[in-house]
Design an enzyme around this catalytic site. Structure first.
Site, PDB file in Angstrom:
ATOM      1  N   GLU A 160       0.813  -1.116  -0.082  1.00 54.30           N
ATOM      2  CA  GLU A 160       0.012  -0.040  -0.005  1.00 54.30           C
ATOM      3  C   GLU A 160       0.914   1.332  -0.117  1.00 54.30           C
ATOM      4  OE1 GLU A 160      -3.941  -1.337   2.304  1.00 54.30           O
ATOM      5  OE2 GLU A 160      -2.315  -0.959   3.491  1.00 54.30           O
TER       6      GLU A 160
HETATM    7  C1  TNX Z   1      -4.483  -3.965   4.562  1.00 53.04           C
HETATM    8  S1  TNX Z   1      -2.559  -6.362   4.206  1.00 53.04           S
HETATM    9  C2  TNX Z   1      -3.134  -3.854   5.309  1.00 53.04           C
HETATM   10  C3  TNX Z   1      -2.970  -3.185   6.532  1.00 53.04           C
HETATM   11  C4  TNX Z   1      -4.272  -3.282   7.090  1.00 53.04           C
HETATM   12  C5  TNX Z   1      -5.104  -4.523   6.851  1.00 53.04           C
HETATM   13  C6  TNX Z   1      -6.475  -4.542   7.643  1.00 53.04           C
HETATM   14  C7  TNX Z   1      -1.670  -5.274   4.224  1.00 53.04           C
HETATM   15  C8  TNX Z   1      -0.278  -5.768   3.899  1.00 53.04           C
HETATM   16  N1  TNX Z   1      -1.810  -3.994   4.452  1.00 53.04           N
HETATM   17  O1  TNX Z   1      -2.104  -2.168   6.615  1.00 53.04           O
HETATM   18  O2  TNX Z   1      -4.160  -3.151   8.619  1.00 53.04           O
HETATM   19  O3  TNX Z   1      -5.367  -4.394   5.597  1.00 53.04           O
HETATM   20  O4  TNX Z   1      -6.938  -5.616   7.094  1.00 53.04           O
END
Ligand code: TNX
Length: 538
Positions: A346
């Site tokens: 992300e």
């Molecule tokens: C996605 S999964 C994220 C996290 C969040 C999560 C909540 C991932 C690698 N990044 O930053 O906490 O979703 O479900």
């Protein structure tokens, strides 16, 4: 070893499945306990989680009594420690002294035997033989003895987990279990950034994971809301960057001694700690702690919300790489394990070009300090270093292109850890009525979390490209052990089974019966689990 599993498995448990499918109710050692057994009958051999690779019931049970000794090879410090651990589990509920003695002292009892020649048992495999004369646990390596001890625990009545004396009897069905894992990487992740968890809370989770043969504890040590590990060369990361959490609570961080204690405790349960510093996104806590890490030189305020994707380290600035080098060097020095996770998910505030450039500079730093990179699967959109692992967290509904990017990377040598969010994420709500948790990946009831095959999850990703599975627990809504209990149990044992048990044993109808039998064990251990209506709890 897989060859042996395939040969022995269908013959033994396969017969059970056929019997079950034909609707024939049966008694005896291999039946999936359709009717409650009389209290004194031992649990049928192999009716545990995760399902063993090979089960051969035979003969009469063994009974642990006041005369039972735990015999170990006293020349092996590890065998002795595993014997002490087993005694620690058994003494409070049985009320028996269960001395841990040198194997020469007497016969019978419970023998923990290291047999370096038993190569087929690998790093974590074991053989458990039980009969009226005693129990012998054999393993090539200490980790295998420890996994076998978990099997022994689960073969005993659930009351064995109680911390006060119970009546017993403490019988273990007769026969032989020969067991090795399907995948070498079987992980659980705890996000200690969104909410901080104390050393004791982490230890409690480690103990719970041990029962299901998990061997990796991935700690998500930094994110926008908190930096949780002391770094001597950048002290404000922990003292300031760790001073809050989601919702504005006090947060916290691990001193280096705290962290070493977690690593030590995990190692005593044969779990390797995989530390994660998430970069270049998910870095607000670091950016708030040191203004110079920001491209504009201005530190943002601490963050206590739950948005993602708004922060980024400053990719063009040289100081960024001083920071990264210091952090990775200090963290690697605290890490006896092989892996260091650098996040990489992300990074919505980093351009693609910057992301690739950043990963090209950071991955060699991990190698320089002797560790192997793990990154979230977005790393496969850059250039994964040789030997790196990619952790896949996509969904069924993710684009074909995204899945193919990961599968193609695997075919080129980047092995994959599978954590599909709509199956393996322990922070997803079970149903719309679940109070804790999120639902962006959908609701994940117990069947959904168990009922998938790692080898067919991603088209073009063969089993040989899979390092294993991991169940992540993100903690935006989770702030105490009781919350961990509710979200992880009973889904975590299902992911553990996908990681350990042979593919041929996969069967929801049989699994839900074995899982139901874990209910009284969860209760005895004080685990406040979710009583899913999909599971026939008794
Ligand atoms: C996605 S999964 C994220 C996290 C969040 C999560 C909540 C991932 C690698 N990044 O930053 O906490 O979703 O479900």
């Amino acid at each position: 070893m897989p060859v042996k599993q395939c040969r022995t498995f269908p013959r033994v448990l396969g017969a059970v499945l056929l019997v079950a499918a034909a609707g024939i109710s049966s008694v005896g050692a291999t039946a999936p306990a359709a009717a409650p057994a009389p209290a004194a009958a031992p649990r049928p051999l192999g009716q545990i989680v995760p399902a063993p690779a090979s089960v051969a019931p035979r003969g009469a049970p063994y009974a642990i009594t006041a005369a039972t000794r735990i015999r170990v090879d006293e020349d092996s410090r590890e065998s002795r420690a595993i014997g002490d651990y087993l005694a620690g589990v058994l003494r409070p509920s049985t009320g028996h002294p269960l001395p841990v003695v040198d194997e020469d002292k007497g016969r019978g009892g419970i023998l923990l035997r290291l047999s370096p020649r038993d190569r087929a048992l690998g790093e974590e495999g074991y053989r458990l033989t039980s009969g009226p004369g005693g129990i012998t646990l054999t393993a090539q390596r200490p980790a295998g003895l420890f996994r076998g001890v978990q099997t022994l625990r689960q073969q005993l009545p659930a009351a064995v987990e109680a911390d006060t004396v119970r009546p017993g009897p403490w019988t273990v069905a007769g026969g032989t279990i020969t067991d090795t894992p399907r995948f070498a990487y079987r992980g659980a992740m705890l996000d200690v950034s969104r909410h901080f968890f104390t050393v004791d809370e982490v230890k409690r989770y480690i103990d719970q994971l041990a029962l299901y043969k998990i061997n990796k504890l991935h700690l998500h040590l930094s994110d926008d809301q908190g930096w949780r590990i002391a770094i001597d060369s950048w002290p404000r990361l922990a003292t300031y960057g760790g001073s809050t959490e989601v919702g504005g609570g006090p947060g916290g961080h691990y001193t280096k001694d705290d962290y070493k204690e977690i690593v030590r405790y995990a190692a005593s349960r044969y779990q390797e700690v995989v530390p994660e510093i998430d970069m270049p996104g998910h870095t607000n806590a670091a950016l708030a702690s040191y203004a110079e890490l920001n491209c504009d030189g201005v530190a943002p305020p601490l963050y206590t919300g739950t948005a993602v994707g708004f922060s980024s380290l400053c990719v063009p600035k040289p100081v960024t790489y001083d920071f990264v080098d210091d952090v990775i060097r200090e963290l690697a020095a605290l890490t006896p394990g092989k892996y260091l996770h650098i996040g990489g998910d992300e990074a919505h505030s980093t351009t693609h070009e910057d992301y690739v450039a950043f990963m090209d500079r950071v991955q060699p730093v991990v190698a320089k300090y002797g560790k192997t990179v793990i990154g979230w699967h977005q790393l496969t959109g850059a250039r994964p270093a040789e030997g790196a692992l990619a952790q896949y967290w996509g969904l069924d509904r993710s684009s074909g292109a995204e899945k193919e990017q990961v599968a193609a990377a695997a075919r080129a040598g980047t092995k994959v850890i599978l954590s599909p969010a709509d199956r393996a994420y322990l922070d997803m709500k079970y149903t719309k009525d679940t109070k804790l948790g999120l639902s962006w990946a959908g609701y994940v009831e117990v069947q959904r979390s168990y009922d998938w095959n790692p080898a067919t999850l991603l088209p073009g990703l063969p089993e040989s490209g899979i390092a294993g599975v991991e169940a992540p627990l993100w903690t935006e809504t989770v702030s105490e052990s009781a919350h961990i209990d509710h979200m992880a149990f009973p889904r975590l044992p299902g992911i553990a089974e996908l990681g350990w048990s042979p593919a041929a044993s996969h069967d929801w109808a049989a699994y839900r019966e074995r899982l139901a039998q874990q209910g009284p064990r969860f209760e005895a251990l004080g685990i406040g689990f979710y009583r899913s209506p999909q599971v026939p709890w008794r």
